[in-house]
Design an enzyme around this catalytic site. Structure first.
Site, PDB file in Angstrom:
ATOM      1  N   ARG A 126       1.004   0.220   1.832  1.00 50.97           N
ATOM      2  CA  ARG A 126      -0.457   0.164   1.664  1.00 50.97           C
ATOM      3  C   ARG A 126      -1.005  -0.861   2.637  1.00 50.97           C
ATOM      4  O   ARG A 126      -0.766  -2.043   2.512  1.00 50.97           O
ATOM      5  CB  ARG A 126      -0.806  -0.245   0.236  1.00 50.97           C
ATOM      6  CG  ARG A 126      -2.295  -0.282  -0.012  1.00 50.97           C
ATOM      7  CD  ARG A 126      -2.621  -0.641  -1.450  1.00 50.97           C
ATOM      8  NE  ARG A 126      -4.045  -0.591  -1.689  1.00 50.97           N
ATOM      9  CZ  ARG A 126      -4.885  -1.596  -1.426  1.00 50.97           C
ATOM     10  NH1 ARG A 126      -4.419  -2.728  -0.914  1.00 50.97           N
ATOM     11  NH2 ARG A 126      -6.172  -1.483  -1.690  1.00 50.97           N
ATOM     12  N   LYS A 176      -1.950 -10.255   3.341  1.00 49.88           N
ATOM     13  CA  LYS A 176      -1.998 -11.103   2.150  1.00 49.88           C
ATOM     14  C   LYS A 176      -1.539 -12.529   2.440  1.00 49.88           C
ATOM     15  O   LYS A 176      -0.965 -12.832   3.478  1.00 49.88           O
ATOM     16  CB  LYS A 176      -1.168 -10.458   1.027  1.00 49.88           C
ATOM     17  CG  LYS A 176      -1.892  -9.239   0.433  1.00 49.88           C
ATOM     18  CD  LYS A 176      -1.215  -8.690  -0.791  1.00 49.88           C
ATOM     19  CE  LYS A 176      -2.044  -7.573  -1.412  1.00 49.88           C
ATOM     20  NZ  LYS A 176      -1.328  -6.894  -2.525  1.00 49.88           N
TER      21      LYS A 176
HETATM   22  N1  LIG Z   1      -0.652  -0.328  -5.407  1.00 48.84           N
HETATM   23  C1  LIG Z   1      -1.262  -1.429  -4.917  1.00 48.84           C
HETATM   24  N2  LIG Z   1      -2.619  -1.505  -4.973  1.00 48.84           N
HETATM   25  C2  LIG Z   1      -3.193  -2.626  -4.470  1.00 48.84           C
HETATM   26  N3  LIG Z   1      -4.503  -2.969  -4.407  1.00 48.84           N
HETATM   27  C3  LIG Z   1      -4.549  -4.190  -3.821  1.00 48.84           C
HETATM   28  S1  LIG Z   1      -6.036  -5.015  -3.529  1.00 48.84           S
HETATM   29  C4  LIG Z   1      -5.518  -6.565  -2.887  1.00 48.84           C
HETATM   30  C5  LIG Z   1      -5.857  -7.656  -3.852  1.00 48.84           C
HETATM   31  C6  LIG Z   1      -5.209  -8.906  -3.366  1.00 48.84           C
HETATM   32  C7  LIG Z   1      -5.631  -9.474  -2.174  1.00 48.84           C
HETATM   33  C8  LIG Z   1      -5.012 -10.648  -1.721  1.00 48.84           C
HETATM   34  C9  LIG Z   1      -3.997 -11.224  -2.477  1.00 48.84           C
HETATM   35  S2  LIG Z   1      -3.216 -12.657  -1.905  1.00 48.84           S
HETATM   36  N4  LIG Z   1      -3.846 -13.892  -2.645  1.00 48.84           N
HETATM   37  O1  LIG Z   1      -1.823 -12.555  -2.229  1.00 48.84           O
HETATM   38  O2  LIG Z   1      -3.493 -12.757  -0.500  1.00 48.84           O
HETATM   39  C10 LIG Z   1      -3.589 -10.658  -3.677  1.00 48.84           C
HETATM   40  C11 LIG Z   1      -4.197  -9.481  -4.125  1.00 48.84           C
HETATM   41  N5  LIG Z   1      -3.333  -4.661  -3.504  1.00 48.84           N
HETATM   42  C12 LIG Z   1      -2.460  -3.674  -3.918  1.00 48.84           C
HETATM   43  C13 LIG Z   1      -1.037  -3.574  -3.876  1.00 48.84           C
HETATM   44  O3  LIG Z   1      -0.298  -4.474  -3.403  1.00 48.84           O
HETATM   45  N6  LIG Z   1      -0.484  -2.415  -4.389  1.00 48.84           N
END
Ligand SMILES: Nc1nc2[nH]c(SCCc3ccc(S(N)(=O)=O)cc3)nc2c(=O)[nH]1
Length: 264
Positions: free
Chosen positions: A237, A203
């Site tokens: 995860r 991330k």
């Molecule tokens: N329980 C749980 N489920 C999840 N599903 C996802 S998908 C990732 C979406 C995303 C990608 C990138 C950034 S960023 N801008 O911070 O790089 C934010 C969110 N993530 C999680 C998480 O953490 N837990």
């Protein structure tokens, strides 16, 4: 928790769509590498990601769940739509991973009628709006309060506490500083008897520190996982290249890293 995104903008391995066969191949690779769980998602929830229609999400995830349900590890469905939850459970999913924390209409009722595992995540805003201007008086206290209250609400709705795990939602309505403050205080976010899952693999909170694109954040993802595991995370995860990140793996790696850093 290995990640299987069946989405066109698959977060880090380019904009190519995981074909059905490629998804199964990757899943089997993760199983061979020892993941404890595979999280299957048909709708990207990255900041600004477009919503995916119900039928398209179903078409993406159900064939994969059907093909993997006897693969030997539990499967979770990463969705907030009750209809996707219901269909995924019917196809053999074992856990619902809902970034909305079961707050969408119909989700709670669906979960009341099932016996599956749950992961309830904190998110401020929506994937479309959450990163516009994240602000908290006290991010640790507010995320902890949300998770504690959500657990109590689910229990009050008749959902067994033993089904519930929680997650602070790194990157879901948080600034860089919020994310690292949460990481530093993981131990305060959830009751001791409720498993804590975290997802920081590749991330932007890592990218901001090492100034590398998502495809080059493998080492940082492991370092972040070590920090999280040492601060009490029960589940991680994220799968990094050939390394499935599990808490005991990470703790062992952390031990080695500590020895190296100590000059032993
Ligand atoms: N329980 C749980 N489920 C999840 N599903 C996802 S998908 C990732 C979406 C995303 C990608 C990138 C950034 S960023 N801008 O911070 O790089 C934010 C969110 N993530 C999680 C998480 O953490 N837990």
């Amino acid at each position: 928790m290995g990640i299987l995104n069946i989405t066109p903008d698959s977060f880090y391995d380019g904009a190519h769509f995981l074909t059905h066969d490629a998804a199964l191949k990757r899943a089997m690779q993760m199983v061979d590498e020892g993941v404890d769980l595979i999280d299957i998602g048909g709708e990207s929830t990255r900041p600004g990601a477009p919503a995916v229609p119900l039928n398209e999400e179903l078409e993406r995830v159900l064939p994969i769940i059907k093909a993997l349900r006897d693969v030997g590890v539990p499967l979770s469905i990463d969705t907030h739509k009750p209809e996707v939850m219901r269909a995924a459970l019917a196809e053999g999913a074992d856990l619902i991973n809902d970034i909305w924390g079961l707050r969408q209409p119909g989700a709670l009722e669906l979960v009341q009628q099932s016996a599956c595992g749950l992961c309830v995540m904190h998110m401020s805003g929506t994937p479309q709006t959450m990163q516009r201007a994240p602000s908290y008086q006290d991010v640790v206290a507010e995320v902890a309060a949300f998770l504690h209250v959500r657990i109590a609400e689910l229990e009050a709705a008749g959902i067994a506490r033993s089904r519930i795990s929680v997650d602070p939602g790194f990157g879901f309505g948080k600034t860089l500083e919020h994310n690292y403050t949460l990481l530093a205080h993981l131990a305060q976010l959830a009751p001791a008897d409720v498993p804590l899952l975290i997802g920081l693999s590749r991330k932007s909170m890592l990218g901001a520190v090492i100034d590398r694109p998502a495809s080059e954040r493998a080492a940082a993802s492991i370092a972040g996982a070590i920090c999280a595991a040492e601060r009490g995370a029960h589940g991680i995860r994220g799968k990094v290249g050939e390394l499935p990140i599990t808490p005991d793996f990470v703790l062992r790696l952390g031990y080695v890293a500590g020895k190296v850093l100590a000059g032993a």
